[in-house]
Motif scaffolding. Sequence first.
Motif, PDB file in Angstrom:
ATOM      1  N   SER A 149       0.832  -1.212   0.000  1.00  0.00           N
ATOM      2  CA  SER A 149       0.000   0.000   0.000  1.00  0.00           C
ATOM      3  C   SER A 149       0.865   1.259   0.000  1.00  0.00           C
ATOM      4  O   SER A 149       0.542   2.248  -0.672  1.00  0.00           O
ATOM      5  CB  SER A 149      -0.918  -0.009   1.227  1.00  0.00           C
ATOM      6  N   PHE A 150       1.939   1.228   0.774  1.00  0.00           N
ATOM      7  CA  PHE A 150       2.839   2.380   0.830  1.00  0.00           C
ATOM      8  C   PHE A 150       3.449   2.671  -0.533  1.00  0.00           C
ATOM      9  O   PHE A 150       3.510   3.827  -0.982  1.00  0.00           O
ATOM     10  CB  PHE A 150       3.928   2.112   1.861  1.00  0.00           C
ATOM     11  N   LEU A 151       3.878   1.629  -1.241  1.00  0.00           N
ATOM     12  CA  LEU A 151       4.498   1.826  -2.550  1.00  0.00           C
ATOM     13  C   LEU A 151       3.469   2.233  -3.597  1.00  0.00           C
ATOM     14  O   LEU A 151       3.734   3.087  -4.449  1.00  0.00           O
ATOM     15  CB  LEU A 151       5.218   0.543  -2.979  1.00  0.00           C
ATOM     16  N   PHE A 152       2.268   1.631  -3.549  1.00  0.00           N
ATOM     17  CA  PHE A 152       1.252   1.942  -4.544  1.00  0.00           C
ATOM     18  C   PHE A 152       0.732   3.368  -4.406  1.00  0.00           C
ATOM     19  O   PHE A 152       0.308   3.974  -5.397  1.00  0.00           O
ATOM     20  CB  PHE A 152       0.080   0.955  -4.420  1.00  0.00           C
ATOM     21  N   PHE A 153       0.777   3.921  -3.193  1.00  0.00           N
ATOM     22  CA  PHE A 153       0.259   5.271  -2.970  1.00  0.00           C
ATOM     23  C   PHE A 153       0.962   6.304  -3.854  1.00  0.00           C
ATOM     24  O   PHE A 153       0.362   7.321  -4.212  1.00  0.00           O
ATOM     25  CB  PHE A 153       0.408   5.652  -1.502  1.00  0.00           C
ATOM     26  N   PHE A 154       2.214   6.055  -4.224  1.00  0.00           N
ATOM     27  CA  PHE A 154       2.939   7.029  -5.030  1.00  0.00           C
ATOM     28  C   PHE A 154       2.343   7.185  -6.428  1.00  0.00           C
ATOM     29  O   PHE A 154       2.544   8.209  -7.069  1.00  0.00           O
ATOM     30  CB  PHE A 154       4.413   6.624  -5.127  1.00  0.00           C
ATOM     31  N   LEU A 155       1.611   6.184  -6.918  1.00  0.00           N
ATOM     32  CA  LEU A 155       0.992   6.310  -8.238  1.00  0.00           C
ATOM     33  C   LEU A 155      -0.113   7.360  -8.233  1.00  0.00           C
ATOM     34  O   LEU A 155      -0.008   8.370  -8.931  1.00  0.00           O
ATOM     35  CB  LEU A 155       0.460   4.948  -8.688  1.00  0.00           C
ATOM     36  N   PRO A 156      -1.216   7.184  -7.463  1.00  0.00           N
ATOM     37  CA  PRO A 156      -2.264   8.207  -7.480  1.00  0.00           C
ATOM     38  C   PRO A 156      -1.911   9.463  -6.701  1.00  0.00           C
ATOM     39  O   PRO A 156      -2.474  10.531  -6.951  1.00  0.00           O
ATOM     40  CB  PRO A 156      -3.456   7.491  -6.835  1.00  0.00           C
ATOM     41  N   GLY A 157      -0.993   9.367  -5.759  1.00  0.00           N
ATOM     42  CA  GLY A 157      -0.692  10.519  -4.920  1.00  0.00           C
ATOM     43  C   GLY A 157       0.387  11.423  -5.460  1.00  0.00           C
ATOM     44  O   GLY A 157       0.455  12.600  -5.095  1.00  0.00           O
ATOM     45  N   LEU A 192       2.778  10.333  -8.823  1.00  0.00           N
ATOM     46  CA  LEU A 192       3.196  10.133 -10.216  1.00  0.00           C
ATOM     47  C   LEU A 192       2.063  10.372 -11.210  1.00  0.00           C
ATOM     48  O   LEU A 192       2.288  10.962 -12.272  1.00  0.00           O
ATOM     49  CB  LEU A 192       3.754   8.706 -10.378  1.00  0.00           C
ATOM     50  N   PHE A 193       0.861   9.917 -10.920  1.00  0.00           N
ATOM     51  CA  PHE A 193      -0.266  10.030 -11.854  1.00  0.00           C
ATOM     52  C   PHE A 193      -1.510  10.365 -11.050  1.00  0.00           C
ATOM     53  O   PHE A 193      -2.307   9.516 -10.716  1.00  0.00           O
ATOM     54  CB  PHE A 193      -0.435   8.723 -12.624  1.00  0.00           C
ATOM     55  N   GLU A 194      -1.685  11.654 -10.729  1.00  0.00           N
ATOM     56  CA  GLU A 194      -2.743  12.084  -9.820  1.00  0.00           C
ATOM     57  C   GLU A 194      -4.133  11.901 -10.413  1.00  0.00           C
ATOM     58  O   GLU A 194      -5.118  11.922  -9.673  1.00  0.00           O
ATOM     59  CB  GLU A 194      -2.528  13.542  -9.433  1.00  0.00           C
ATOM     60  N   ALA A 195      -4.228  11.720 -11.719  1.00  0.00           N
ATOM     61  CA  ALA A 195      -5.544  11.496 -12.323  1.00  0.00           C
ATOM     62  C   ALA A 195      -6.167  10.194 -11.834  1.00  0.00           C
ATOM     63  O   ALA A 195      -7.388  10.034 -11.858  1.00  0.00           O
ATOM     64  CB  ALA A 195      -5.427  11.469 -13.846  1.00  0.00           C
ATOM     65  N   LEU A 196      -5.353   9.259 -11.391  1.00  0.00           N
ATOM     66  CA  LEU A 196      -5.897   8.018 -10.837  1.00  0.00           C
ATOM     67  C   LEU A 196      -6.649   8.271  -9.545  1.00  0.00           C
ATOM     68  O   LEU A 196      -7.499   7.471  -9.158  1.00  0.00           O
ATOM     69  CB  LEU A 196      -4.762   7.016 -10.582  1.00  0.00           C
ATOM     70  N   SER A 197      -6.346   9.370  -8.880  1.00  0.00           N
ATOM     71  CA  SER A 197      -7.015   9.682  -7.628  1.00  0.00           C
ATOM     72  C   SER A 197      -8.464  10.083  -7.864  1.00  0.00           C
ATOM     73  O   SER A 197      -9.356   9.680  -7.122  1.00  0.00           O
ATOM     74  CB  SER A 197      -6.264  10.796  -6.896  1.00  0.00           C
ATOM     75  N   THR A 228     -12.007   5.952  -8.721  1.00  0.00           N
ATOM     76  CA  THR A 228     -10.741   6.261  -8.075  1.00  0.00           C
ATOM     77  C   THR A 228      -9.954   4.995  -7.802  1.00  0.00           C
ATOM     78  O   THR A 228     -10.520   3.929  -7.544  1.00  0.00           O
ATOM     79  CB  THR A 228     -10.968   7.027  -6.757  1.00  0.00           C
ATOM     80  N   PHE A 229      -8.647   5.135  -7.897  1.00  0.00           N
ATOM     81  CA  PHE A 229      -7.723   4.068  -7.540  1.00  0.00           C
ATOM     82  C   PHE A 229      -6.897   4.465  -6.314  1.00  0.00           C
ATOM     83  O   PHE A 229      -5.869   3.867  -6.048  1.00  0.00           O
ATOM     84  CB  PHE A 229      -6.784   3.779  -8.722  1.00  0.00           C
ATOM     85  N   ASP A 230      -7.381   5.461  -5.611  1.00  0.00           N
ATOM     86  CA  ASP A 230      -6.673   6.011  -4.458  1.00  0.00           C
ATOM     87  C   ASP A 230      -7.435   5.650  -3.194  1.00  0.00           C
ATOM     88  O   ASP A 230      -8.576   6.077  -2.986  1.00  0.00           O
ATOM     89  CB  ASP A 230      -6.556   7.539  -4.603  1.00  0.00           C
ATOM     90  N   TRP A 231      -6.824   4.850  -2.330  1.00  0.00           N
ATOM     91  CA  TRP A 231      -7.495   4.439  -1.099  1.00  0.00           C
ATOM     92  C   TRP A 231      -7.754   5.620  -0.177  1.00  0.00           C
ATOM     93  O   TRP A 231      -8.688   5.605   0.617  1.00  0.00           O
ATOM     94  CB  TRP A 231      -6.655   3.381  -0.388  1.00  0.00           C
ATOM     95  N   THR A 232      -6.953   6.676  -0.279  1.00  0.00           N
ATOM     96  CA  THR A 232      -7.184   7.867   0.535  1.00  0.00           C
ATOM     97  C   THR A 232      -8.536   8.488   0.216  1.00  0.00           C
ATOM     98  O   THR A 232      -9.254   8.934   1.112  1.00  0.00           O
ATOM     99  CB  THR A 232      -6.064   8.888   0.307  1.00  0.00           C
ATOM    100  N   GLN A 233      -8.898   8.518  -1.065  1.00  0.00           N
ATOM    101  CA  GLN A 233     -10.201   9.052  -1.452  1.00  0.00           C
ATOM    102  C   GLN A 233     -11.332   8.134  -0.993  1.00  0.00           C
ATOM    103  O   GLN A 233     -12.369   8.596  -0.520  1.00  0.00           O
ATOM    104  CB  GLN A 233     -10.254   9.217  -2.973  1.00  0.00           C
ATOM    105  N   ILE A 234     -11.121   6.828  -1.111  1.00  0.00           N
ATOM    106  CA  ILE A 234     -12.165   5.873  -0.746  1.00  0.00           C
ATOM    107  C   ILE A 234     -12.457   5.943   0.750  1.00  0.00           C
ATOM    108  O   ILE A 234     -13.614   5.917   1.178  1.00  0.00           O
ATOM    109  CB  ILE A 234     -11.743   4.451  -1.152  1.00  0.00           C
TER     110      ILE A 234
END
Length: 543
Positions: free
Chosen positions: A255-263, A265-270, A301-307
């Motif tokens: 989860s820590f590593l995946f967070f860098f994608l939506p948070g 590198l690619f914020e559109a995933l958020s 969304t692919f961002d657990w923070t948003q969910i």
Amino acid sequence: MEFDFDAIDDEDSPFPEVRASVSNIDDPDMPALTIRMWCIGLLLCMISSGLNVFFNFRSPAPTVVPLALLLISYPIGKFFAFTLPITTYRISIPNLPSSFVPVPNENTSRVSLFLINLFRPLTYSRAIEFSLNPGPWNIKEHVLVFIMANVAVGNPYALNAVVVSELFYELKMGYWFSLVLVLATQLTGFGMAGLTRRFLVWPASMIWPQNLVACTLLNTLHAEDEDDGVGFSLSSKSGKGMSRYRFYMIVTLGSFLFFFLPGFLFEALSVFSFICWAAPNNVPVNQLFGVHSGLGMSVLTFDWTQISWIGSPLMIPWWAEVQIFLGFIVFFWIMTPALYYSNAWKLAFFPISANEPYDKFGQVYNISRVLTTDDRFDLDAYNNYSPLFLPATYAVTYLLAFALSTCVIVHTLLYHGQSLLNGVKRVKVESDDIHAKLMRNYPEVPEWWYLTAFAVFFGLAVVAVEVWSTNVPVWALLLALLLPIIYILPSGFIYAMTGQGVRLLLVECCESRLIGHMQITLNILAQIIPGTLLPGNPLANMV
């Protein structure tokens, strides 16, 4: 909520989610109130509560949640158990010389005999024994740190009233008023909550889903059997998978590593609002499907923070999630657009979703234009300036808040009326499950303790409004106390069984983010009623 009657014979909880999360064994001799527990708990709570208050006035506001302290305290406790000395220290308590108390005889009067028996124990040699390291860092110490975190890290609601009165109304009440008000409001509620244990804590059906997450995490961290695997393994002869702790560490790292994608590198995933990408200049499309300032009908969304912004969906029962989502669709995706595009209440002249009131000119309402120099409401200035208009989602939220204030009470009377009646009669509401039986090994906190705390700190609230010039009469304070007394059990039943407070989901516009919820408890009624009974007094309304 599924009820399994077969589990009764196995001396476990009749609810499967509880059986999967809470252990049905207990060691009453395990040390709990240790010195290292107090040191770790108090230190973490002081730091985290200070940070939460500091960040509370920023947007978006990061929050130190109790689960974070649960994780942080584990390695600290392990470190203390590894480094602190195991020595047991003994401190002698001074005692009176034995000659100080005479030996009774046949001629000793009753009064003298009473005094001799009273002071004789003071002649015995006594000592206090303690150890900085009574053994391995155990689950009960860990639980107590988590309980301290739950009580301490939240921001006091009364603090908002203090800050608003100073910044927006320039009412400087001073440090001692702020301290007395915060203590009175926090601990009056503490006493009131303790008096509801027989209804909201002791019955087995009050499962409190959000606490099951903490129980699962605690059992994972303190699991003694490392071979009790998750899933299955083809390489293992026993067929068991990895340990729960190893599984937890792998998921946490992933989860820590995946967070860098939506948070990062690619914020559109958020906020993956693909329909608005196809028609970025179409206003109705963006109002309905947009996330930043719309109703979010196309949100993906692919961002657990948003969910998990309004709470993790993993801890909420499935039936409760379905009902919440259906209600959200009906009221915010169907009724709100219908009201907006039909221009009911002149909603179409303002944004469909926002969290600020507006004036008749389409601008954010200027509160200072309707206040006098002493911060009282000026009706003539209000009539000369503008009525107050609410955006569509804001208006629907208030509409549902008033509906909730009555339907929660009706729901409680229909579904929990017999339990309330039995509790008042001091008849056992439900038969004890295994966890209630295990708790019999420990003395229960007397209810008069909570009643005393309730009375003392409500008296402190009376002192706050009478000593300082708040213009709040005592009868208004009693009325303010009556509201939570009426609603604490209805809202508590719903929260304990579903994990959801009496709340509504709301898409708000705040710095281009889909933040999502507006807590609907007693805030609306607590604003309307004093505003009607004490018009033009903002401080009385907030207190």
